[in-house]
Design a protein around this motif. Structure first.
Motif, short mmCIF file in Angstrom:
data_model
loop_
_atom_site.label_atom_id
_atom_site.label_comp_id
_atom_site.label_asym_id
_atom_site.label_seq_id
_atom_site.Cartn_x
_atom_site.Cartn_y
_atom_site.Cartn_z
N GLY A 57 70.98 28.42 -25.78
CA GLY A 57 70.12 28.17 -24.49
C GLY A 57 68.76 27.64 -24.78
O GLY A 57 67.94 27.61 -23.92
N PHE A 58 68.43 27.42 -26.24
CA PHE A 58 67.20 27.14 -26.62
C PHE A 58 66.68 25.61 -25.87
O PHE A 58 67.32 24.80 -25.61
N ASN A 59 65.58 25.83 -25.10
CA ASN A 59 65.02 24.73 -24.51
C ASN A 59 64.19 23.66 -25.71
O ASN A 59 63.24 24.18 -26.09
N TRP A 60 64.94 22.68 -25.91
CA TRP A 60 64.50 21.59 -27.05
C TRP A 60 63.09 20.87 -26.42
O TRP A 60 62.23 20.40 -27.31
N SER A 61 62.66 21.14 -25.24
CA SER A 61 61.58 20.47 -25.06
C SER A 61 60.27 21.28 -25.61
O SER A 61 59.18 20.95 -25.72
N GLN A 62 60.52 22.44 -26.07
CA GLN A 62 59.56 23.51 -26.92
C GLN A 62 59.08 22.60 -27.96
O GLN A 62 58.09 22.67 -28.54
N LEU A 63 60.25 22.01 -28.76
CA LEU A 63 59.93 21.40 -29.99
C LEU A 63 59.15 19.94 -29.66
O LEU A 63 58.08 19.76 -30.41
N ARG A 64 59.25 19.36 -28.79
CA ARG A 64 58.59 18.37 -28.34
C ARG A 64 57.27 18.56 -28.05
O ARG A 64 56.14 18.03 -28.47
N ALA A 65 57.11 19.48 -27.27
CA ALA A 65 55.74 20.21 -26.98
C ALA A 65 54.90 20.67 -28.08
O ALA A 65 53.64 20.15 -28.19
N SER A 66 55.60 21.19 -28.87
CA SER A 66 54.95 21.75 -30.33
C SER A 66 54.49 20.50 -31.17
O SER A 66 53.46 20.56 -31.78
N GLY A 67 55.20 19.58 -31.14
CA GLY A 67 54.90 18.32 -31.92
C GLY A 67 53.86 17.59 -31.39
O GLY A 67 52.99 16.92 -32.09
N ALA A 68 53.66 17.66 -30.07
CA ALA A 68 52.80 16.83 -29.39
C ALA A 68 51.42 17.58 -29.28
O ALA A 68 50.23 16.90 -29.11
N GLY A 93 70.16 17.76 -31.36
CA GLY A 93 70.11 16.62 -32.68
C GLY A 93 69.16 15.57 -32.30
O GLY A 93 68.55 15.09 -33.13
N LYS A 94 69.29 14.88 -30.99
CA LYS A 94 68.61 13.72 -30.44
C LYS A 94 67.08 14.16 -30.81
O LYS A 94 65.89 13.44 -31.29
N ALA A 95 66.41 15.55 -30.39
CA ALA A 95 65.16 16.02 -30.55
C ALA A 95 64.74 16.01 -31.95
O ALA A 95 63.61 15.93 -32.17
N LEU A 96 65.63 16.64 -32.85
CA LEU A 96 65.45 16.65 -34.16
C LEU A 96 65.08 15.26 -34.79
O LEU A 96 64.27 15.11 -35.65
N GLU A 97 65.95 14.36 -34.52
CA GLU A 97 65.72 12.91 -34.97
C GLU A 97 64.49 12.45 -34.50
O GLU A 97 63.69 11.65 -35.23
N SER A 98 64.00 12.58 -33.27
CA SER A 98 62.81 12.00 -32.85
C SER A 98 61.74 13.05 -33.52
O SER A 98 60.77 12.25 -33.74
N PHE A 99 61.91 14.10 -33.63
CA PHE A 99 60.89 14.81 -34.36
C PHE A 99 60.54 14.51 -35.81
O PHE A 99 59.46 14.17 -36.16
N ALA A 100 61.73 13.96 -36.53
CA ALA A 100 61.66 13.69 -38.02
C ALA A 100 60.71 12.18 -37.99
O ALA A 100 60.29 11.91 -39.02
N ASP A 102 58.61 11.12 -36.17
CA ASP A 102 57.05 11.25 -35.80
C ASP A 102 56.61 12.52 -36.15
O ASP A 102 56.18 13.28 -35.20
N LEU A 103 56.40 12.82 -37.31
CA LEU A 103 56.12 14.19 -37.65
C LEU A 103 54.87 14.27 -37.16
O LEU A 103 53.68 13.76 -37.47
N PRO A 104 54.24 15.82 -36.87
CA PRO A 104 53.07 16.13 -36.22
C PRO A 104 51.93 16.06 -37.21
O PRO A 104 52.33 16.70 -38.53
N PRO A 105 50.77 15.81 -37.09
CA PRO A 105 49.70 15.79 -38.04
C PRO A 105 49.36 17.08 -38.36
O PRO A 105 49.31 18.05 -37.57
N ASP A 106 48.77 17.26 -39.67
CA ASP A 106 48.06 18.75 -40.01
C ASP A 106 49.10 19.79 -39.80
O ASP A 106 48.74 20.92 -39.33
N THR A 107 50.18 19.53 -40.17
CA THR A 107 51.40 20.55 -40.09
C THR A 107 52.39 20.53 -41.13
O THR A 107 52.71 19.35 -41.36
N VAL A 108 52.75 21.56 -41.79
CA VAL A 108 53.96 21.72 -42.38
C VAL A 108 55.01 22.35 -41.70
O VAL A 108 54.96 23.43 -41.32
N THR A 109 56.05 21.70 -41.49
CA THR A 109 57.46 22.21 -40.75
C THR A 109 58.28 22.85 -41.81
O THR A 109 58.47 22.01 -42.82
#
Length: 335
Positions: A57-68, A93-100, A102-109
């Motif tokens: 049930g994880f909300n993948w919008s959290q990843l998009r918000a964290s990246g932005a 899977g789509k969220a991870l592909e999008s994240f990869a 465009d990696l967020p700046p000043d962040t070690v993932t």
């Protein structure tokens, strides 16, 4: 880029990459790899840390918000994505592909997940992450390499042991590096920095119950069948698990078998006992016991131990404790 866990420290000494994927089924080594990446990031002023646990049930919008988003309190941060199942689903899977892409700046993932089979490692999201970052593969340490691993861990605390002692310790903790790590730390607390003897290690790594297990082996070596039966009965009553008990007995029988084979090759008794891994007080016990055994009898005892192991795992019918008693008696009183 792909790295083995052992190569990670050398890699980190050259600097940090923006994305790391730690994958494998060995908890201790995976934890240590992730800790090393975190420590390097903190040393380079990545002061903020955010953790996303991908559960049902994880909300993948959290990843998009964290990246932005960027932190208001720190310019650099560590973002951890923990995926205990390694299965993000279609949306994930789509969220991870999008994240990869465009990696967020000043962040070690830091992405942690279990070992993926060959087919799962070919899916788009994993390939996207692997292409964008560094994959740290964590492999279990097999028994052939475990003594060396133990020796290296002892050296970190300025301790050492001979090969027979390292082999013994490795066999006691095979398949559980967390247990091995704890036992090595215990040796560091019990003894000063120096070379440790076999007797010191054997007494330290066995808890009170398992030290009695070792006494069971001593009774078998001494040919005291009655005492061996009493100890075995007490261990069962105390709730001792048959698998670790069998492990100690199998170690002793393998040692006798190796020593007997060495004698058959024409080696002297002292050399044969060393090849069998017998040191300290148990070397004298094994010296007196060896003439009682034939090579065929020891081979049969090892086969019996393997059958008991299958019983303990539910792969063969039988009474495990009754068979353990029979095994003890055939060593204490070989026909």
């Amino acid at each position: 880029m792909q790295l083995r866990a052992a190569q990670l420290s050398q890699h980190l000494a050259r600097g940090l990459e923006p994305l790391y994927i730690v994958t494998g089924d060995e908890p201790l080594l995976a934890l240590e790899a992730a800790d090393a990446i975190r420590a390097k990031a903190r040393a380079e002023a990545y002061d903020e840390r955010e953790v996303l646990s991908v559960e049902s049930g994880f909300n993948w919008s959290q990843l998009r918000a964290s990246g932005a988003s960027l932190s208001l309190f720190a310019s650099k941060r560590i973002l951890e994505i923990r995926m205990p199942t390694g299965k993000p689903g279609v949306e994930g899977g789509k969220a991870l592909e999008s994240f990869a892409a465009d990696l967020p700046p000043d962040t070690v993932t830091l992405v942690t997940l279990p070992r993926l089979d060959k087919r799962a490692a070919q899916v788009g999201w994993y390939q996207a992450l692997a292409s964008a970052g560094v994959v740290v593969e964590v492999y279990p340490v097999d028994l052939d390499h475990l003594p060396r691993w133990v020796g290296e861990r002892l050296a970190r605390q300025n301790q050492s042991a001979d090969s027979a002692t390292l082999n013994f310790l490795a066999e006691q903790v095979e398949g559980n590096l967390l247990a091995a790590h704890q036992e090595i730390q215990k040796l560091g607390l019990l003894y000063p920095p120096r070379k440790l003897s076999f007797d010191e290690v054997s007494e330290a790594v066995l808890n009170v119950s398992r030290f009695d297990v070792f006494q069971l082996g001593d009774a078998m070596l001494a040919g005291d069948a009655a005492r061996a039966a009493r100890i075995l009965d007490a261990l069962e009553a105390e709730g001792e698990k048959p698998v670790p008990l069998l492990g100690v007995l199998a170690w002793m029988i393998r040692g006798l078998n190796k020593a007997k084979a060495a004698l058959n090759r024409g080696l002297d008794m002292n050399t044969a006992l060393r090849e069998g891994g017998f040191w300290g007080t148990r070397q004298d016990m094994a010296r007196r016991a060896l003439p009682r055994f034939s090579s065929e009898g020891l081979a049969a005892a090892l086969k019996h131990a393997a059958e008991i192991d299958r019983m303990s795992k539910g792969l063969k019918a039988g009474d495990v404790w009754d068979e353990l008693l029979q095994l003890c008696l055939r060593i204490a009183r070989p026909r």
